[in-house]
Design a protein around this motif. Structure first.
Motif, PDB file in Angstrom:
ATOM      1  N   ARG A  14      46.818  46.240  43.405  1.00  0.00           N
ATOM      2  CA  ARG A  14      47.732  45.259  42.861  1.00  0.00           C
ATOM      3  C   ARG A  14      47.199  44.849  41.492  1.00  0.00           C
ATOM      4  O   ARG A  14      46.106  44.297  41.374  1.00  0.00           O
ATOM      5  N   ARG A  15      48.002  45.112  40.474  1.00  0.00           N
ATOM      6  CA  ARG A  15      47.527  44.930  39.105  1.00  0.00           C
ATOM      7  C   ARG A  15      47.183  43.467  38.813  1.00  0.00           C
ATOM      8  O   ARG A  15      46.144  43.178  38.221  1.00  0.00           O
ATOM      9  N   ALA A  16      48.074  42.553  39.199  1.00  0.00           N
ATOM     10  CA  ALA A  16      47.818  41.134  38.929  1.00  0.00           C
ATOM     11  C   ALA A  16      46.536  40.673  39.613  1.00  0.00           C
ATOM     12  O   ALA A  16      45.749  39.907  39.043  1.00  0.00           O
ATOM     13  N   ALA A  17      46.325  41.145  40.855  1.00  0.00           N
ATOM     14  CA  ALA A  17      45.107  40.769  41.573  1.00  0.00           C
ATOM     15  C   ALA A  17      43.873  41.314  40.878  1.00  0.00           C
ATOM     16  O   ALA A  17      42.832  40.649  40.822  1.00  0.00           O
ATOM     17  N   GLY A  18      43.972  42.533  40.334  1.00  0.00           N
ATOM     18  CA  GLY A  18      42.843  43.107  39.604  1.00  0.00           C
ATOM     19  C   GLY A  18      42.497  42.296  38.375  1.00  0.00           C
ATOM     20  O   GLY A  18      41.317  42.042  38.082  1.00  0.00           O
ATOM     21  N   ILE A  19      43.533  41.887  37.637  1.00  0.00           N
ATOM     22  CA  ILE A  19      43.304  41.031  36.460  1.00  0.00           C
ATOM     23  C   ILE A  19      42.677  39.708  36.888  1.00  0.00           C
ATOM     24  O   ILE A  19      41.749  39.199  36.236  1.00  0.00           O
ATOM     25  N   ALA A  20      43.189  39.147  37.985  1.00  0.00           N
ATOM     26  CA  ALA A  20      42.681  37.860  38.463  1.00  0.00           C
ATOM     27  C   ALA A  20      41.211  37.943  38.849  1.00  0.00           C
ATOM     28  O   ALA A  20      40.407  37.067  38.489  1.00  0.00           O
ATOM     29  N   MET A  21      40.839  38.990  39.574  1.00  0.00           N
ATOM     30  CA  MET A  21      39.447  39.137  39.983  1.00  0.00           C
ATOM     31  C   MET A  21      38.538  39.353  38.780  1.00  0.00           C
ATOM     32  O   MET A  21      37.427  38.820  38.718  1.00  0.00           O
ATOM     33  N   SER A  22      39.005  40.143  37.805  1.00  0.00           N
ATOM     34  CA  SER A  22      38.192  40.408  36.611  1.00  0.00           C
ATOM     35  C   SER A  22      37.968  39.142  35.805  1.00  0.00           C
ATOM     36  O   SER A  22      36.852  38.869  35.341  1.00  0.00           O
TER      37      SER A  22
ATOM     38  N   HIS B  93      35.163  42.100  51.433  1.00  0.00           N
ATOM     39  CA  HIS B  93      36.382  41.794  52.181  1.00  0.00           C
ATOM     40  C   HIS B  93      37.517  41.545  51.183  1.00  0.00           C
ATOM     41  O   HIS B  93      37.279  41.042  50.091  1.00  0.00           O
ATOM     42  N   ASP B  94      38.730  41.884  51.596  1.00  0.00           N
ATOM     43  CA  ASP B  94      39.875  41.653  50.719  1.00  0.00           C
ATOM     44  C   ASP B  94      40.293  40.184  50.807  1.00  0.00           C
ATOM     45  O   ASP B  94      41.059  39.793  51.691  1.00  0.00           O
ATOM     46  N   LEU B  95      39.761  39.382  49.909  1.00  0.00           N
ATOM     47  CA  LEU B  95      40.063  37.952  49.888  1.00  0.00           C
ATOM     48  C   LEU B  95      40.847  37.566  48.643  1.00  0.00           C
ATOM     49  O   LEU B  95      40.817  36.412  48.207  1.00  0.00           O
ATOM     50  N   ARG B  96      41.565  38.526  48.087  1.00  0.00           N
ATOM     51  CA  ARG B  96      42.333  38.237  46.883  1.00  0.00           C
ATOM     52  C   ARG B  96      43.385  37.164  47.128  1.00  0.00           C
ATOM     53  O   ARG B  96      43.718  36.400  46.225  1.00  0.00           O
ATOM     54  N   TYR B  97      43.918  37.110  48.334  1.00  0.00           N
ATOM     55  CA  TYR B  97      44.919  36.101  48.671  1.00  0.00           C
ATOM     56  C   TYR B  97      44.371  34.686  48.540  1.00  0.00           C
ATOM     57  O   TYR B  97      45.113  33.711  48.371  1.00  0.00           O
ATOM     58  N   LEU B  98      43.045  34.538  48.634  1.00  0.00           N
ATOM     59  CA  LEU B  98      42.408  33.229  48.611  1.00  0.00           C
ATOM     60  C   LEU B  98      42.074  32.766  47.199  1.00  0.00           C
ATOM     61  O   LEU B  98      41.762  31.595  46.980  1.00  0.00           O
ATOM     62  N   GLY B  99      42.142  33.669  46.236  1.00  0.00           N
ATOM     63  CA  GLY B  99      41.657  33.381  44.886  1.00  0.00           C
ATOM     64  C   GLY B  99      42.271  32.158  44.242  1.00  0.00           C
ATOM     65  O   GLY B  99      41.560  31.316  43.672  1.00  0.00           O
ATOM     66  N   ALA B 100      43.596  32.029  44.306  1.00  0.00           N
ATOM     67  CA  ALA B 100      44.257  30.896  43.651  1.00  0.00           C
ATOM     68  C   ALA B 100      43.799  29.569  44.242  1.00  0.00           C
ATOM     69  O   ALA B 100      43.701  28.560  43.532  1.00  0.00           O
TER      70      ALA B 100
END
Length: 315
Positions: free
Chosen positions: A72-80, A130-137
């Motif tokens: 997911r591109r937006a998630a990749g930008i967010a994590m970076s 772990h895939d915790l991208r959903y928690l980032g915001a």
């Protein structure tokens, strides 16, 4: 050391800018996760398991779950950008320590700077496996808010330690407290999301929250964080009593800060006891976790500013 102190403040602002970009990207990613639905109208999350047909129907066991690609591109930008913000944040913490000539948690500004950094660092460490991208915001958002309060309201110039703080217990007691608050903060975030999922029902919030795991999974994660945080908070309480004995000649004096620290411990102890022996889970458990962290925030802001306490030197 004035220049170094100003440099620390500037990189904290840089961290806030990075976190802002990350927050927007995380929000975009979450909104995109609610677009996909199956033939019966049920939401399919991209980072969840995807059914691969092996014969029969999905309802009779004719589908096998395999991991989705999860790109997911937006998630990749967010994590970076979160990682970039954490790098700036860490530099801000270290440069503040160098400017002050001591560990960066001797006052509320430094403590806020440090425990928010620990929270982001803990999130990134866990997200590595772990895939915790959903928690980032829901991690970056509160961190960004607290940093805003820190630089706008809590900021004080870097200076040497007051005599009462010049003690090895500052390294033990307060450092563990920073980690405890970071861990319990993540537990509270998970509890809030758990309640949101559980209470959404058939409302319009269902679509918005569809990118999150189920309420039961969020509750299990919250419990694990709370259990770890409780152990750390117990050490904080005991270490504080030992330090008080050394500094003031008594381990317990019913100071407002001491009382609230004990109240927080009781709330989390009640939660763990009720969950283990009474089977409390779901909404009741989430309410206790949230109440515990609300008490921590009250201890941090209300007690420090509005009540009389011997800990006033730490403002």
């Amino acid at each position: 050391m004035t220049d170094l102190s100003q440099f620390s403040l500037l990189v904290v602002y840089a961290a806030m800018a990075s976190y802002t970009i990350a927050l927007v990207a995380f929000a975009i990613d979450l909104s995109s996760l609610r677009a996909r639905r199956d033939s019966e109208g049920r939401v399919i999350r991209e980072h969840a398991l995807v059914g691969v047909r092996t014969g029969g129907t999905a309802g009779d066991g004719g589908a096998v779950a395999v991991p989705a690609p999860g790109r997911r591109r937006a998630a990749g930008i967010a994590m970076s950008t979160t990682l970039l913000g954490a790098a700036f944040h860490g530099i801000g913490v270290v440069s503040r320590a160098l400017a002050a000539g001591h560990v960066p948690w001797s006052n509320m500004y430094e403590f806020t700077l440090t425990f928010t950094f620990v929270a982001v660092g803990l999130y990134l460490w866990l997200a590595h496996s772990h895939d915790l991208r959903y928690l980032g915001a829901f991690v970056v958002g509160p961190v960004l808010l607290l940093l805003g309060v820190a630089v706008a309201v809590l900021y004080v110039a870097a200076e040497g330690l007051q005599p009462i703080l010049d003690n090895y217990w500052l390294y033990l007691h307060v450092s563990v407290a920073t980690v405890a608050i970071a861990v319990l903060g993540l537990a509270a975030v998970l509890a809030v999301l758990q309640l949101a999922k559980d209470l959404a029902g058939d409302s319009r919030w269902v679509a918005i929250l569809s990118g999150l795991p189920g309420a039961a999974e969020l509750e299990r994660l919250s419990y694990r964080f709370t259990a770890v945080g409780f152990v750390l908070w117990t050490f904080t309480l005991v270490a504080g009593a030992i330090w008080a004995e050394h500094a003031w000649g008594r381990a317990w004096g019913w100071d407002a800060k001491e009382v609230w620290t004990f109240v927080i411990w009781v709330i989390y102890a009640a939660y763990l006891h009720a969950r283990a022996t009474r089977g409390w889970d779901g909404r009741r458990a989430a309410y206790l976790v949230i109440a515990g962290f609300a008490a921590i925030m009250a201890n941090y802001f209300v007690v420090n500013f509005l009540l009389s306490t011997k800990h006033g030197y730490a403002f």
